[in-house]
Design a protein around this motif. Structure first.
Motif, PDB file in Angstrom:
ATOM      1  N   GLY A  80      -1.336  -1.875   1.530  1.00 23.10           N
ATOM      2  CA  GLY A  80      -0.199  -1.840   0.463  1.00 23.10           C
ATOM      3  C   GLY A  80       0.091  -0.195   0.248  1.00 23.10           C
ATOM      4  O   GLY A  80       1.169  -0.133  -0.786  1.00 23.10           O
ATOM      5  N   ASP A  81      -0.536   0.840   0.760  1.00 28.87           N
ATOM      6  CA  ASP A  81       0.144   1.955   0.627  1.00 28.87           C
ATOM      7  C   ASP A  81      -0.560   2.904   2.002  1.00 28.87           C
ATOM      8  O   ASP A  81      -1.091   2.139   2.525  1.00 28.87           O
ATOM      9  CB  ASP A  81      -0.312   2.883  -0.744  1.00 28.87           C
ATOM     10  CG  ASP A  81      -1.837   2.793  -0.623  1.00 28.87           C
ATOM     11  OD1 ASP A  81      -2.688   2.860   0.430  1.00 28.87           O
ATOM     12  OD2 ASP A  81      -2.594   2.850  -1.761  1.00 28.87           O
ATOM     13  N   ILE A  82      -0.049   4.046   1.923  1.00 30.88           N
ATOM     14  CA  ILE A  82      -0.133   4.902   3.218  1.00 30.88           C
ATOM     15  C   ILE A  82      -1.831   5.088   3.603  1.00 30.88           C
ATOM     16  O   ILE A  82      -2.121   4.815   4.572  1.00 30.88           O
ATOM     17  CB  ILE A  82       0.578   6.116   3.117  1.00 30.88           C
ATOM     18  CG1 ILE A  82       2.020   5.914   3.348  1.00 30.88           C
ATOM     19  CG2 ILE A  82       0.056   7.262   4.105  1.00 30.88           C
ATOM     20  CD1 ILE A  82       2.397   5.588   4.880  1.00 30.88           C
ATOM     21  N   GLU A  83      -2.438   5.287   2.453  1.00 34.79           N
ATOM     22  CA  GLU A  83      -4.047   5.581   2.830  1.00 34.79           C
ATOM     23  C   GLU A  83      -4.675   4.161   3.169  1.00 34.79           C
ATOM     24  O   GLU A  83      -5.347   4.198   3.999  1.00 34.79           O
ATOM     25  CB  GLU A  83      -4.394   6.061   1.495  1.00 34.79           C
ATOM     26  CG  GLU A  83      -4.289   7.572   1.038  1.00 34.79           C
ATOM     27  CD  GLU A  83      -4.335   8.525   2.214  1.00 34.79           C
ATOM     28  OE1 GLU A  83      -5.338   8.422   3.080  1.00 34.79           O
ATOM     29  OE2 GLU A  83      -3.393   9.215   2.492  1.00 34.79           O
ATOM     30  N   PRO A 113       4.052  11.496   1.730  1.00 30.97           N
ATOM     31  CA  PRO A 113       4.277  10.077   1.829  1.00 30.97           C
ATOM     32  C   PRO A 113       5.486   9.617   1.138  1.00 30.97           C
ATOM     33  O   PRO A 113       5.860   8.430   1.104  1.00 30.97           O
ATOM     34  CB  PRO A 113       2.863   9.380   1.438  1.00 30.97           C
ATOM     35  CG  PRO A 113       1.924  10.521   1.404  1.00 30.97           C
ATOM     36  CD  PRO A 113       2.815  11.715   1.407  1.00 30.97           C
ATOM     37  N   ALA A 114       5.793  10.558   0.417  1.00 33.78           N
ATOM     38  CA  ALA A 114       7.467   9.995  -0.257  1.00 33.78           C
ATOM     39  C   ALA A 114       8.604  10.812   0.513  1.00 33.78           C
ATOM     40  O   ALA A 114       9.565  10.672  -0.250  1.00 33.78           O
ATOM     41  CB  ALA A 114       7.293  10.147  -1.801  1.00 33.78           C
ATOM     42  N   ARG A 186       5.136  -0.538   9.342  1.00 30.92           N
ATOM     43  CA  ARG A 186       4.834  -0.438   8.111  1.00 30.92           C
ATOM     44  C   ARG A 186       4.803   0.998   7.344  1.00 30.92           C
ATOM     45  O   ARG A 186       5.242   0.879   6.105  1.00 30.92           O
ATOM     46  CB  ARG A 186       3.265  -0.906   8.034  1.00 30.92           C
ATOM     47  CG  ARG A 186       2.879  -1.232   6.817  1.00 30.92           C
ATOM     48  CD  ARG A 186       3.405  -2.459   5.981  1.00 30.92           C
ATOM     49  NE  ARG A 186       3.046  -2.710   4.705  1.00 30.92           N
ATOM     50  CZ  ARG A 186       3.597  -2.919   3.649  1.00 30.92           C
ATOM     51  NH1 ARG A 186       4.756  -3.035   3.889  1.00 30.92           N
ATOM     52  NH2 ARG A 186       3.087  -2.956   2.356  1.00 30.92           N
ATOM     53  N   GLU A 189       8.478   1.219   6.342  1.00 36.52           N
ATOM     54  CA  GLU A 189       8.536   0.462   5.142  1.00 36.52           C
ATOM     55  C   GLU A 189       7.950   1.213   3.897  1.00 36.52           C
ATOM     56  O   GLU A 189       8.498   1.426   2.781  1.00 36.52           O
ATOM     57  CB  GLU A 189       7.959  -0.679   5.108  1.00 36.52           C
ATOM     58  CG  GLU A 189       8.823  -1.821   6.058  1.00 36.52           C
ATOM     59  CD  GLU A 189       8.014  -3.034   6.272  1.00 36.52           C
ATOM     60  OE1 GLU A 189       8.553  -3.778   7.108  1.00 36.52           O
ATOM     61  OE2 GLU A 189       7.013  -3.333   5.931  1.00 36.52           O
ATOM     62  N   LEU A 190       6.662   1.633   4.012  1.00 34.88           N
ATOM     63  CA  LEU A 190       6.023   2.424   2.621  1.00 34.88           C
ATOM     64  C   LEU A 190       6.461   3.764   2.501  1.00 34.88           C
ATOM     65  O   LEU A 190       6.625   3.936   1.241  1.00 34.88           O
ATOM     66  CB  LEU A 190       4.491   2.402   3.036  1.00 34.88           C
ATOM     67  CG  LEU A 190       3.630   1.070   3.264  1.00 34.88           C
ATOM     68  CD1 LEU A 190       2.377   1.325   3.907  1.00 34.88           C
ATOM     69  CD2 LEU A 190       3.606   0.487   1.914  1.00 34.88           C
ATOM     70  N   VAL A 191       6.871   4.617   3.303  1.00 35.85           N
ATOM     71  CA  VAL A 191       7.569   5.723   2.950  1.00 35.85           C
ATOM     72  C   VAL A 191       8.813   5.371   2.578  1.00 35.85           C
ATOM     73  O   VAL A 191       9.149   6.307   1.673  1.00 35.85           O
ATOM     74  CB  VAL A 191       7.404   6.739   4.288  1.00 35.85           C
ATOM     75  CG1 VAL A 191       8.212   8.094   3.969  1.00 35.85           C
ATOM     76  CG2 VAL A 191       5.994   7.008   4.437  1.00 35.85           C
ATOM     77  N   ASN A 192       9.367   4.670   3.014  1.00 37.23           N
ATOM     78  CA  ASN A 192      10.971   4.365   2.743  1.00 37.23           C
ATOM     79  C   ASN A 192      11.655   5.455   2.927  1.00 37.23           C
ATOM     80  O   ASN A 192      12.372   6.024   1.845  1.00 37.23           O
ATOM     81  CB  ASN A 192      11.004   3.615   1.244  1.00 37.23           C
ATOM     82  CG  ASN A 192      12.314   3.021   1.181  1.00 37.23           C
ATOM     83  OD1 ASN A 192      12.928   2.815   1.966  1.00 37.23           O
ATOM     84  ND2 ASN A 192      12.461   3.021  -0.096  1.00 37.23           N
TER      85      ASN A 192
END
Ligand code: URA
Length: 271
Positions: A80-83, A113-114, A186, A189-192
């Motif tokens: 669900g997130d980068i970590e 990560p953003a 993935r 997608e998460l960093v977008n």
């Protein structure tokens, strides 16, 4: 059976290579062990060097590429997130590089990560394997200097097409990249991010799924689309910084590509 003088000559040659930093023996072409349907044990050292016990591990069960990709997909989707994605990569045993090339650890990312820009290199080298972060060796330092000069330093998330060091720093094979691709997707997608910058021929091929050479791909915008089709991003391929260390005259091409990226990132109506 070698005579004792031939034996001494071989030992002396191996010691010379070890002293010169040679720690792997390679064929001209990489062996695609996933495609071949088998995973070899870690290569034997070619010189009498101490090997960390972590480097001698058994091959993972099952070497079928389809099964490995399926497993990567389900582990990546669950993150669900980068970590969580980093932990999933560290737990994943489906990429043979983990057992062949890496002496230390998985290398996933560095940066924000953003970040609005995601950079995708080929695969970690020895320095990255030792430190656990991508692009921290000489090529990475050059990359950092160029990013800073182009105003991109704090605006990047940096990763690779594979997360374990290919033996002897060879390019990753398409099968190794395919097994790691669900994690790369993935991560996107998460960093977008707003756009991707891909470094080097093998990363450009893996990300763009095009067979053209990097010299013809670079300097132009391409499109990346996620498997689900939900995400589309502009992609700029450029030359790998390791290539620039060997061919400094090519730096102006990368510089021009970086400026194109900065200009698009800073465009008010972008992308
Ligand atoms: N080269 C790459 O492609 N990636 C790294 O992380 C380091 C060197």
């Amino acid at each position: 059976m070698l005579s004792s003088s031939a034996h001494r000559a071989v030992e002396s040659l191996l010691a010379f290579w070890a002293e010169a930093g040679v720690d792997a023996m390679l064929l001209d072409e990489p062996i695609d062990r996933i495609e071949a349907g088998k995973i070899a044990p870690p290569p034997a050292p070619i010189a009498p060097r101490p090997i960390p016990s972590s480097a001698v591990r058994p091959a993972p069960p099952g070497s079928d590429i389809t099964a490995a990709v399926e497993q990567a997909l389900s582990m990546a989707r669950a993150a669900g997130d980068i970590e969580a994605l980093k932990a999933a990569i560290e737990a994943f045993e489906g990429c043979p590089l983990r057992f062949e090339g890496a002496a230390h650890q998985a290398v996933f990312y560095r940066g924000d990560p953003a970040a609005p820009l995601m950079i995708v290199g080929e695969g970690p080298g020895a320095e990255e394997d030792a430190r656990g972060q991508p692009f921290v060796g000489r090529a990475g330092q050059l990359l950092d200097r160029m990013l800073a000069a182009a105003g991109l330093a704090d605006r990047v998330f940096i990763t690779n097409t594979v997360f374990w060091r290919p033996p002897g720093n060879r390019a990753p094979t398409p099968a190794e990249q395919a097994v790691c691709a669900p994690f790369v997707e993935r991560a996107i997608e998460l960093v977008n991010p707003k756009m991707l910058l891909v470094l080097g021929a093998s990363s450009a091929k893996a990300v763009l799924k095009k067979d053209e050479g990097i010299l013809s791909l670079r300097g132009r915008w391409h499109e990346w689309r996620s498997h689900s089709g939900n995400l589309e991003l502009p992609v700029m391929p450029t030359l790998h910084p390791a290539f620039l260390l060997r061919q400094p005259v090519a730096k102006k091409k990368v510089w021009s590509d970086l400026l194109t990226v900065t200009e698009r990132l800073d465009r008010p109506d972008r992308p």
